[in-house]
Design an enzyme around this catalytic site. Structure first.
Site, mmCIF file in Angstrom:
data_model
loop_
_atom_site.group_PDB
_atom_site.id
_atom_site.type_symbol
_atom_site.label_atom_id
_atom_site.label_comp_id
_atom_site.label_asym_id
_atom_site.label_seq_id
_atom_site.Cartn_x
_atom_site.Cartn_y
_atom_site.Cartn_z
ATOM 1 C CG HIS A 192 -2.141 -0.837 0.973
ATOM 2 N ND1 HIS A 192 -2.784 -0.876 -0.239
ATOM 3 C CD2 HIS A 192 -2.805 -1.669 1.785
ATOM 4 C CE1 HIS A 192 -3.811 -1.705 -0.147
ATOM 5 N NE2 HIS A 192 -3.837 -2.201 1.067
ATOM 6 C CD GLU A 432 -2.866 -11.025 -26.008
ATOM 7 O OE1 GLU A 432 -1.971 -10.371 -25.450
ATOM 8 O OE2 GLU A 432 -3.954 -11.295 -25.459
ATOM 9 C CG ASN A 455 3.334 -6.150 -23.659
ATOM 10 O OD1 ASN A 455 3.971 -5.380 -24.353
ATOM 11 N ND2 ASN A 455 2.558 -5.755 -22.677
ATOM 12 C CG ASP A 456 1.090 -12.051 -24.141
ATOM 13 O OD1 ASP A 456 1.971 -12.699 -23.548
ATOM 14 O OD2 ASP A 456 0.123 -11.539 -23.561
HETATM 15 C C1 PEP Z 1 0.111 -7.509 -24.558
HETATM 16 O O1 PEP Z 1 0.254 -8.724 -24.514
HETATM 17 O O2 PEP Z 1 0.758 -6.762 -25.327
HETATM 18 C C2 PEP Z 1 -0.846 -6.835 -23.655
HETATM 19 C C3 PEP Z 1 -1.126 -5.547 -23.766
HETATM 20 O O3 PEP Z 1 -1.426 -7.576 -22.679
HETATM 21 P P1 PEP Z 1 -0.720 -8.028 -21.310
HETATM 22 O O4 PEP Z 1 0.576 -7.272 -21.201
HETATM 23 O O5 PEP Z 1 -1.693 -7.677 -20.252
HETATM 24 O O6 PEP Z 1 -0.541 -9.486 -21.521
HETATM 25 MG MG MG Z 2 -1.174 -9.960 -23.544
#
Ligand code: PEP
Ligand code: MG
Length: 575
Positions: A192, A432, A455-456
């Site tokens: 927190h 993704e 990201n994925d």
């Molecule tokens: C991603 O995969 O780019 C995304 C935005 O989702 P997260 O990072 O929550 O997996």
């Molecule tokens: Mg993702």
């Protein structure tokens, strides 16, 4: 002159401050272990009851202070503490034990609080473990009030507080003394104190192990909340560098505040919508500060994290309606639960390959009851017609068809009950997973928009775990395969007349803006802290030129070459 020393911890709130350390050493409140005589029990019970009442009063005061300073949501932190003290069953249990065992109130109360703390510690859940600090705070407060000690916080104004551990109450009270930063031995990103300092926009570094032993009262220090550093006795050169950084930050923030109200469009007037990724409640205030930008990715996992389980439909309606109201008239894209992977799972067994496991839409299609509750809450919160639904981790057309069928069933249920919602609510998916990229044309026919989750997508496309530091050099957003994938997905969306955004971290990288805009992406959803900077860059881009630049770099096969071209372009045209 003492030499400079650097200490590293977990950065939890960005920013830089230079100043004197205030070492906050909390006295440990000793417990009286002796036995009581029969005639001492009455007085002991009186003292105990007075200490409980006083503690409640203090907590109520801190709660309203928090409410005033950083909003109602954050003030709820203290409700849990107040609940313990208001719990008649718990307090009566302590009183009965004092009577029966003839031990001091501090002894019994301490034991009972330890039981709660131990139960939390044994939970297989980081969030719950962090709540032990709240339990300790209540314990110390009551013990201190039993001893009639006053909490003396003589923090010098504008100092940087160094402590073993900080409670949210400490953080709030100290901020009244214009504290410039916090560094603690303990704590994690969800503690927190971390949440409160982010909301207060004060730099904070936690998990520093023994910073409270290494820093002395009034030491000259720098706190770097971007990189998670405390620098003791900075050398002249370091000090100069940091003063320069501070000045740059100040100038930067001023320019950015100018950019905030300007349209997000290129020099040749191509609109590129700029929206924010929101993950924590306290980031919502950011939306207001940026002149109410839209939200391109509202991650709902935090609700699951907070509740330690799936939150009730009511709780979700409250949350989604709030976010829709705050964002109105702009749009908020609410992503259905993407738990699993590196996020928490609703069960305790570990999977061997969680990123390839029970995650996102897969969980929702298996747990239709939970999924329906979430969809219903989103629909009920959509009456202002500024809400969109997005499904994560889609890897086949059939998953989209199933999810849409369930959505229709929920809509029918609401219709039957006469509950109002946005009948034309837009439905989109995250792209993704590589299979979704290959199926982009078919998928585009089923939905209103795509959002590329880089990201994925990068981790699955390049077979590089996004969280593994041993291979982080292989995790490349400018890998030719990544750029070509983003291009085909974008082309498929544009061909099928649906909207296309990018919401992965790549959208938040200033270097990548030229590429994403040049490839024709309509919307970039970015982390709040880079929002103004990215807008600044978009406004410096010439779209026609960016398209030509992208055509050129798409022919290159080496990541190094692509990166060098982008860096040069950035330095010469976009800085
Ligand atoms: C991603 O995969 O780019 C995304 C935005 O989702 P997260 O990072 O929550 O997996
Ligand atoms: Mg993702």
């Amino acid at each position: 002159m003492p030499s400079e020393t650097k200490y590293k911890g977990i950065p939890v709130s960005p920013g830089i401050s230079i100043g004197k350390a205030y070492l906050y050493l909390r006295s440990s409140f000793e417990v009286d272990t002796e036995f009581l005589n029969e005639n001492e029990i009455g007085k002991e019970l009186e003292d105990f009851s007075r200490a409980i009442e006083l503690s409640k009063k203090e907590l109520n005061k801190i709660r309203s202070l928090t409410h005033e300073m950083i909003g109602k949501k954050n003030s709820l932190i203290f409700d849990a503490q107040l609940e313990i003290l208001a719990d008649k069953f718990f307090i009566t249990g302590v009183v009965n034990r004092i009577h029966n065992e003839k031990r001091t109130a501090s002894f019994i109360f301490d034991e009972e609080m330890s039981k709660i703390g131990n139960a939390l510690l044994s939970a297989n859940d980081e969030y719950l473990k962090e709540r032990v600090a709240d339990i300790k705070d209540v314990r110390n407060r009551v013990l201190r009030n039993m001893k009639k000690e006053k909490l003396v916080s003589k923090v010098a104004e504008y100092s940087i507080v160094i402590a073993h551990e900080l409670t949210p109450a400490d953080t709030i009270l100290f901020s009244k003394r214009k504290v410039q930063g916090y560094a603690t031995d303990k704590g994690g990103t969800t503690s927190h104190a971390a949440i409160v300092s982010r909301a207060l926009r004060v730099p904070a570094v936690v998990g520093m192990k023994d910073i409270s032993k290494n820093i002395l009262q009034d030491d000259m220090i720098i706190i770097d909340g971007f990189n998670g550093l405390i620098i003791k006795n900075p050398a002249e050169k370091t000090l100069k560098n940091y003063k320069k950084k501070l000045e740059e930050l100040r100038v930067f923030e001023n320019t950015l505040s100018e950019v905030i109200n300007l349209p997000s469009e290129t020099l040749d007037n191509k609109k590129v919508e700029l929206t924010a990724n929101i993950e924590f409640d306290e980031e919502i205030s950011f939306i207001v500060n940026t002149g109410h930008c839209g939200i391109g990715l509202y991650r709902t996992e935090h609700l699951f994290l907070e509740a330690g389980d799936f939150p009730s439909e009511e709780r979700q309606i409250e949350e989604y309606t709030h976010i829709s109201n705050v964002t109105y008239p702009n749009t908020v894209t609410i992503r259905t639960y993407d738990i699993g992977g590196d996020k928490l799972l609703p069960r305790s067994e570990k999977e061997d390959n969680p990123f390839l496991g029970w995650r996102g839409i897969r969980i929702c299609l298996d747990r239709v009851d939970i999924f329906k509750e979430q969809l219903s809450a989103i629909l009920i919160s959509s009456v202002k017609k500024n809400v969109r639904i997005m499904f994560p981790m889609i890897s086949s057309v059939s998953e989209v068809l199933k999810a849409k069928k369930i959505l229709n069933e929920v809509k029918n249920d609401l219709d039957k009950k006469g509950i109002n919602y946005d009948k034309k609510i837009e439905v989109g998916i995250m792209i993704e997973v590589p299979s979704a990229y290959f199926l982009a044309d078919e998928l585009a026919k089923e939905v209103d928009f795509f959002s590329i989750g880089t990201n994925d997508l990068i981790q699955y496309l390049l077979a590089v775990d996004r969280g593994n530091e041993y291979i982080s050099g292989l995790y490349q957003e400018f890998h030719p395969a990544v750029l070509r994938a983003v291009k085909s997905i974008t082309d498929a969306a544009l061909r099928n007349n649906i909207k296309i955004s990018v919401c992965g971290e790549m959208a938040s990288d200033p270097l990548a803006t030229i590429v994403l805009v040049g490839l024709g992406v309509d919307e970039l959803s970015v982390v709040p802290s880079v929002f103004p900077n990215i807008k600044h860059i978009i406004r410096k881009i010439n779209y026609k030129e960016a398209k030509i630049f992208c055509d050129e770099i798409l022919t290159l096969s080496l990541e190094e070459d692509i990166r060098t071209r982008i860096e040069n372009y950035f330095k010469t045209k976009l800085l």
